[in-house]
Design an enzyme around this catalytic site. Structure first.
Site, PDB file in Angstrom:
ATOM      1  N   ASP A 152       0.855  -1.177   0.000  1.00 31.19           N
ATOM      2  CA  ASP A 152       0.000   0.000   0.000  1.00 31.19           C
ATOM      3  C   ASP A 152       0.885   1.220   0.000  1.00 31.19           C
ATOM      4  OD1 ASP A 152      -2.630  -0.821  -0.063  1.00 31.19           O
ATOM      5  OD2 ASP A 152      -2.515  -1.517   2.018  1.00 31.19           O
TER       6      ASP A 152
ATOM      7  N   GLU B  27      -2.947  16.684   6.763  1.00 31.28           N
ATOM      8  CA  GLU B  27      -2.796  17.568   5.603  1.00 31.28           C
ATOM      9  C   GLU B  27      -3.180  18.993   5.983  1.00 31.28           C
ATOM     10  OE1 GLU B  27      -4.352  14.703   5.541  1.00 31.28           O
ATOM     11  OE2 GLU B  27      -3.499  13.473   3.930  1.00 31.28           O
TER      12      GLU B  27
END
Lengths: 710, 595
Positions: A335, A376
């Site tokens: 991943d 973020e």
């Protein structure tokens, strides 16, 4: 530690030290040295228990040795009773033959003892707790945990042990899973999503949760873990069976080679008129020296130790087959997020468009992210602060209304002082601007595409109908990832990055990280298809996963490593569970799988190569009374026929013990190409195997003479 | 060693190297059913055979059906040869009247056990001869029974190799070809054309081909000598090409009619290796990587050269005991020197040692010199060649599939050593393959060692059926270590389907005929059936892509691994027995003992 968490539990039914102890125990076993006195004691005792012929019979090579030892002993006793001279030689041979069996048992017992010690410790933590079962009428009933059945719902609050494996159906809590993982940092468990699974025996540290039990007593994760580390139900792996066939076949051949010697000797004695036929002790000695006792004695220890090494990496393999298969893996699905890149993307640049200034953009971006708690969002606030000196403002002064991110709008933002600040996917922001009557400049698309191409994620920012610019979010590839992937490639393993990103972004990151292939915008179904396609081409695939939707792919993959933090479905679908939930560990597991096979192959080669020297010791000794000329073959210059045979038998027995550490630790493994590895191992174990016994047997012979034993 | 001797060996090897590719490429086309330049001539014949036999050319068989077809053909072959031998007295072309009341006094009686042994021997491509053909077999028997089997048994061996090659070349397939088609094509396009040309060549060199009975000549000393004749040139070619080795005469290729000139001798040796060398190339072609084939070739070639360069110098050095007597056995311009006992002057030491090595590298068994008279080390080479299952080029087909069984064992151990489930040519080598390969190795070692042990100690009562009274070992002509070598060689030769004899043993008794017959059957079928089982199992498997983590199965390192496996497995199995035969004899010779 538990204290690091907020809202410390009010009740503390157990002293804190006990749970620390559990953590220490499970950590401690893993860190235990190879020859721990306790393990050693246990293994020595087991070596004698394992002399039981019914247990030895599982190992054809050692069974032959045991039968030979018994036979020799019987003849020695017979000779002793009859008063035959020179019975001391026979006694020594018998003793060393028994030692050969004991040494092989010891190797196996050593390998098992480590697992057993760990299982004992796990068992200690498995105390029967009282569960608070919630009845259909909402009332609690106190029942012992062992009476819980799958489907029952229990209530569990801070300070209590979770009574069984299950799924959180209501609430959120921090849980200490150190019993299982050895890691004492608490984990968050909450209802819904991929963090809902809880394991019996772990402990709630704060808050309270409702749990639906998913396993019956005796079938829990802890139970399975105990069985696995104990190695009680160890099944032989395919390669191990094939190797067993080979060494059993060689044993048969050598049995025939030795069994036909008395007739040959009879013929020669009859023809030449002198000499004596080889005795049973000498024949059995030759047989035991020839059959591959080294690998025969160490084979199961190697397998168990391989599982144990996986365990020391805090990975729980459901079968030896899975460990072995990981050595064969051709394709590794990794991943992107959390494995190849650090889990979060970070803002690295503000790019204004359509006449907006950079600080204007930075300001809007920061404002819209103030309430955004995602990594973020935080990185945007930080970047704005660092680069433009914009400090986080006290939004309470203003009339601010925060718009959270939703999967539907693909945007988040804030309505403040009449401004409508939004940030989000380029397409979503473009639509928002258009709806507000603004114009979407071409430069927005251009900049966004450029960022995507470079592996970044563009985040458009708009102020009502006006597009301000784009935030460049970047995935940060983990340090050292490139080198690790390169070493995988050297081992012939392709790495494939799985990501939900668009192909452009994916390609850029793939290049930066050095993966061989990538699967962009991957849905669980895509993943499954990719695995099936690889397998159809004859490749073996390994992957990690944690979510419920990973389960089909985990089950399809040849090696599926589920994260312990993942859902029960994922854990059940995979054939390994990583207790540390570190997806990068797959690479280590592959190395262990390879090391396991290499150790087996190398010791087989060594075992067979050893025979050459033993022939030169025993054959002249055996026939020198018939053909004195055969003493030319005594190139080691061994003292006498008796000392020669004895030295060979002793060498053969001691080499097993000498190689126990190697069998348990595994042959050194470096990620190099197969050709280089073959050359190295052939030189060490093939050529070395031919040479080493010569000085070894010679030295033992000298010692026997010095000690007047032969 | 002499320069000319070395040159003969080197040139021989160069020719084998040169023909491997064209022969292999041609064989590949034939077995793939592709058109060759011979099709205009032989295709109608091929079709006719299918039509007569009811074979459907495009019908493929599973390995079990393939093996069943093979066994049924072998049983039929056995019965046919047996019956022809037993009734040869009533059949034509019997100028010496063998098996009739008018048989000459020196004729050997065709007993049931001899007929059984011979039938097994020719059906299994062994061509062990317990009898002396010149005094036992009618021309009809030699032609209709024995020579036919020389073709059939060779074709069967090649078919098995081809099936095994298909096992590697195919993937996820249920079938491995059609046995009847493979045997037919092999015979028509490969064996027959080469034999026709070679026969004409041998006739040109001086072999004879007629149906006349023997003639009597008076020698220079005035003694009467009977010179046998017969249709032998036609049998010579297939005897070598099919690695059968059963001679028309007792003296085999030492006889001037069977092997008239050094040039004929050279061609005979090349015929022995030609198809086996070609198979290695064909293998590479079929699996799509010719380097794989050349790697096998290289392993075989190195073992061949090692053998010949042990055997040849041992013979050229001669016998130290003879040398000590002051007899000059060094090489000079006027004498070959060395150990010339049992060797033909027209071939000399080098071509005899080379022939002995070649005929035992392959399971041919034709001889142009008496191996019994070799020096101990010189004789050890042929013996060890046979005991390692004749994998050095080997019998047609048989050498190749035997070699692949060793390769499977080598790949299994080597593959583990690089940390993967072993693979060869993209196929995983697992339980089934290992099991089958080891069964083959076990089976041959069991019969060789076991029957040698039995014959070393067996004793028989007076007037019994099985053997003359006393020890079975009394049938040997020499005693002690050399005698032991003779027994060991006989059973090794049988199980290895070689058929050459160390000589010096009277094997035409029911005991030896029966045990050697069993020995040959085990050596043949317990190799073929496992090989076909492996073919079937491999064909079913998926193809695994090659990566840098895959064990490299081309190149020097792998050659070393394969050679090491063959030598070590062979040496470990037979070292005790060999130490009581040629090895001790060698030391005894050095210390001045003779037998």
């Amino acid at each position: 530690m538990a204290t690091a968490m907020s809202s410390p539990p009010e009740k503390k039914p157990e002293p804190k030290s006990k749970q620390d102890e559990a953590a220490l125990i499970s950590k401690g076993v893993r860190a235990r040295p190879l020859f721990d006195p306790e393990i050693l004691r246990r293994a020595i005792k087991e070596s004698f228990v394992k002399l039981n012929p019914r247990m030895v019979a599982k190992n054809p090579v050692m069974f032959v040795v045991e039968v030979g030892a018994a036979l020799t002993t019987a003849f020695v006793i017979k000779d002793a009773l009859a008063g035959v001279r020179g019975v001391f030689f026979g006694i020594q041979i018998s003793v060393w033959l028994w030692f050969t069996v004991l040494f092989a048992n010891f190797a196996e017992a050593m390998a098992e003892a480590r697992g057993k010690a760990q299982a004992d410790n796990l068992r200690k933590t498995k105390t029967d707790t009282i569960a608070r079962k919630i009845l259909p009428n909402g009332k609690f009933e106190m029942v012992p945990a062992s009476k819980l059945r799958a489907g029952d719902v229990v209530f569990c609050e801070a300070g209590y042990l979770i009574p069984g494996d299950g799924e959180v159906i209501e609430g959120v809590a921090s849980v200490d899973e150190s019993v299982i993982t050895g890691e004492s940092a608490p984990l968050i468990r909450e209802s819904g999503g991929d963090r809902s699974a809880v394991t019996g025996g772990t402990k709630v540290l704060s808050d309270h949760i409702k749990i639906r039990i998913t396993s019956n007593p005796g079938e829990t994760f802890l139970d399975r873990m105990i069985t696995l580390v104990e190695g009680a139900v160890r099944q032989k792996t395919p390669n191990e069976i094939a190797l067993n066939i080979l060494i059993a076949g060689l044993t048969l051949i050598f049995l025939m080679a030795v069994a036909t010697l008395p007739p040959y000797a009879t013929f020669a004695i009859g023809a030449i008129g002198k000499g004596t036929a080889p005795t049973v002790a000498v024949l059995v000695s030759l047989l035991v020296c020839l059959i591959p006792t080294t690998i025969g004695g160490l084979l199961s220890a190697i397998g168990i130790a391989g599982m144990d090494r996986v365990m020391q990496h805090n990975v729980l393999a459901m079968s030896g087959k899975a460990v072995e298969a990981s050595g064969d893996v051709n394709t590794l699905l990794l991943d992107k997020t959390g494995t190849i890149t650090l889990g979060n993307r970070q803002a690295v640049e503000f790019i204004p468009v359509d006449g907006a200034t950079e600080s204007e953009l930075a300001d809007a971006a920061q404002l819209s992210s103030l309430a955004d708690e995602t990594p973020e969002g935080r990185s945007i606030v930080v970047l704005a602060k660092e680069r433009y000196g914009l400090r986080g403002r006290e939004v309470a002064e203003h009339e601010a209304q925060f718009i959270p991110f939703s999967a539907y709008t693909k945007m988040s933002g804030v309505n403040i002082d009449g401004r409508q600040l939004r940030k989000g996917a380029t397409s979503a922001v473009a639509k928002f601007v258009a709806d507000a009557g603004g114009k979407v400049p071409q430069s927005l698309t251009d900049v966004s595409d450029r960022i995507s191409r470079n592996g970044g994620t563009p985040l458009a920012v708009a102020d009502g109908p006006k597009v301000l610019g784009v935030i460049h979010l970047k995935d940060i590839v983990k340090g050292g990832m490139k080198e690790r992937l390169a070493s995988l490639r050297a081992m012939g393993i392709r790495s494939v990055m799985i990501t939900g990103d668009n192909p452009l972004t994916a390609a850029a990151i793939a290049q930066e990280a050095g993966v061989d292939d990538f699967l962009a915008q991957a849905t669980p179904k895509d993943k499954l298809e990719y695995i099936k396609n690889e397998q159809a081409q004859g490749r073996l695939v390994a992957m990690t996963g944690d979510g419920t939707n990973d389960a089909p792919a985990l089950a399809q993959a040849d090696v599926g490593v589920a994260m312990n933090t993942g859902t029960m479905a994922a854990k059940e679908a995979g054939n390994m569970v990583d207790l540390d939930s570190n997806p990068t560990k797959l690479i280590e597991v592959v190395a262990i799988g390879k090391q396991l096979l290499i150790t087996r192959g190398s010791l087989t080669t060594f075992s067979i190569a050893n025979d050459v020297a033993k022939y030169f010791a025993i054959i002249p000794a055996m026939f020198v009374s018939i053909y004195p000329e055969l003493n030319h073959l005594n190139i080691m210059g061994l003292h006498s026929p008796q000392s020669a045979v004895l030295a060979a038998v002793i060498f053969n027995a001691l080499i097993i013990v000498a190689l126990v550490p190697l069998a348990l630790r595994g042959v050194r493994y470096k990620p190099v190409s197969a050709g280089q590895m073959l050359l190295r191992n052939l030189l060490i174990y093939g050529l070395g195997g031919i040479i080493v016994p010569f000085p070894g047997i010679w030295a033992i012979d000298k010692m026997l003479v010095a000690l007047h034993l032969a | 060693m002499t320069p000319i001797g070395i040159a003969q060996i080197v040139v021989f090897f160069a020719i084998v190297l040169a023909i491997a590719k064209p022969v292999g490429a041609f064989m590949f086309r034939v077995f793939e059913g592709q058109r060759t330049f011979l099709h205009p001539i032989f295709r109608p014949l091929e079709k006719l055979i299918y039509w007569i036999c009811g074979v459907r050319e495009d019908e493929e068989q599973s390995w079990i059906r393939y093996a069943a077809s093979l066994i049924s053909l072998s049983i039929f072959s056995f019965l046919l040869v047996y019956v022809i031998q037993r009734f040869q007295g009533h059949l034509p072309l019997n100028p010496m009247h063998f098996s009739t009341p008018n048989a000459p006094s020196f004729a050997t009686r065709m007993t049931p056990d001899l007929a059984y042994n011979t039938a097994v021997s020719f059906m299994t491509n062994t061509n062990w001869q317990s009898y002396s053909p010149d005094t036992t077999m009618s021309y009809f028997t030699q032609m209709a029974a024995l020579a036919v089997q020389n073709f059939v048994s060779a074709a069967v061996g090649i078919a098995v190799a081809v099936a095994l090659i298909r096992g590697f070349a195919r993937h996820t397939a249920k079938t491995i070809g059609n046995f009847w088609v493979d045997v037919t094509r092999c015979t028509i396009y490969i064996l027959l054309p080469i034999c026709i040309l070679a026969t004409l060549f041998f006739v040109w060199q001086g072999s004879i081909q007629n149906f006349k009975g023997p003639v009597t000549a008076t020698t220079l000393e005035g003694a009467a000598q009977m010179i046998e004749q017969g249709p032998l040139a036609s049998q010579e070619a297939i005897k070598m090409l099919g690695t059968n080795g059963g001679g028309f005469f007792n003296a085999n290729s030492a006889h001037p009619y069977e092997n008239p000139t050094p040039l004929a001798n050279y061609v005979q040796m090349i015929l022995i290796f030609s198809l086996a060398a070609g198979l290695t190339y064909m293998f590479g072609r079929a699996v799509g990587d010719t380097r794989q084939g050349w790697t096998i070739f290289a392993a075989m070639a190195l073992m061949f050269l090692a053998g010949v360069f042990i055997c040849y110098p041992s013979e050229q050095r001669g016998n130290p005991i003879v040398n000590k007597l002051g007899i000059d056995s060094s090489y000079t311009g006027i004498q070959p020197g060395g150990n010339m006992e049992g060797k033909e002057v027209r071939f000399g030491i080098a071509e005899s040692a080379l022939f002995a090595t070649v005929t035992t590298d392959a399971s041919c068994g034709a001889v142009n010199s008496m191996h019994d008279s070799f020096t101990p080390l010189g004789g050890l080479v042929p013996l060890f060649n046979i005991q390692t299952d004749e994998v050095i080029f080997g019998g047609v087909g048989a050498g190749f599939y035997s070699m692949l069984l060793y390769v499977i064992i080598a790949v299994f151990i080597g593959g583990l050593m690089v940390g993967r489930t072993p693979e060869y040519i993209g196929k995983k080598i697992e339980q089934k393959e290992v099991k089958m390969a080891i069964i083959a190795v076990i089976a041959t070692s069991f019969v060789i060692l076991g029957f040698t042990a039995l014959s070393s100690v067996a004793r028989f009562p007076a007037n019994g059926y099985w053997n003359p009274a006393g020890a079975a070992a009394a049938n040997i002509g020499n005693n002690v270590a050399h005698g032991f070598s003779e027994i060991l060689y006989a059973y090794s030769s049988g199980a290895g389907n070689n058929g050459s004899a160390f000589a010096g043993i009277n094997a035409n008794t029911p005991w030896y005929n029966l045990t050697l017959g069993l020995d040959m059957l085990v050596g043949r079928f317990l190799f073929i059936i496992p090989a076909l089982a492996i073919a079937g199992s491999l064909a079913k498997k998926k193809l695994i892509p090659t990566t840098s983590g895959t064990l490299p199965t081309t190149g020097g390192l792998f050659v070393a691994l394969v050679i090491g496996t063959v030598i070590i497995v062979g040496a470990l199995t037979y070292f005790p027995a060999l130490s009581l035969g040629p090895i001790v004899e060698h030391f005894q010779m050095l210390s001045g003992k003779l037998f």
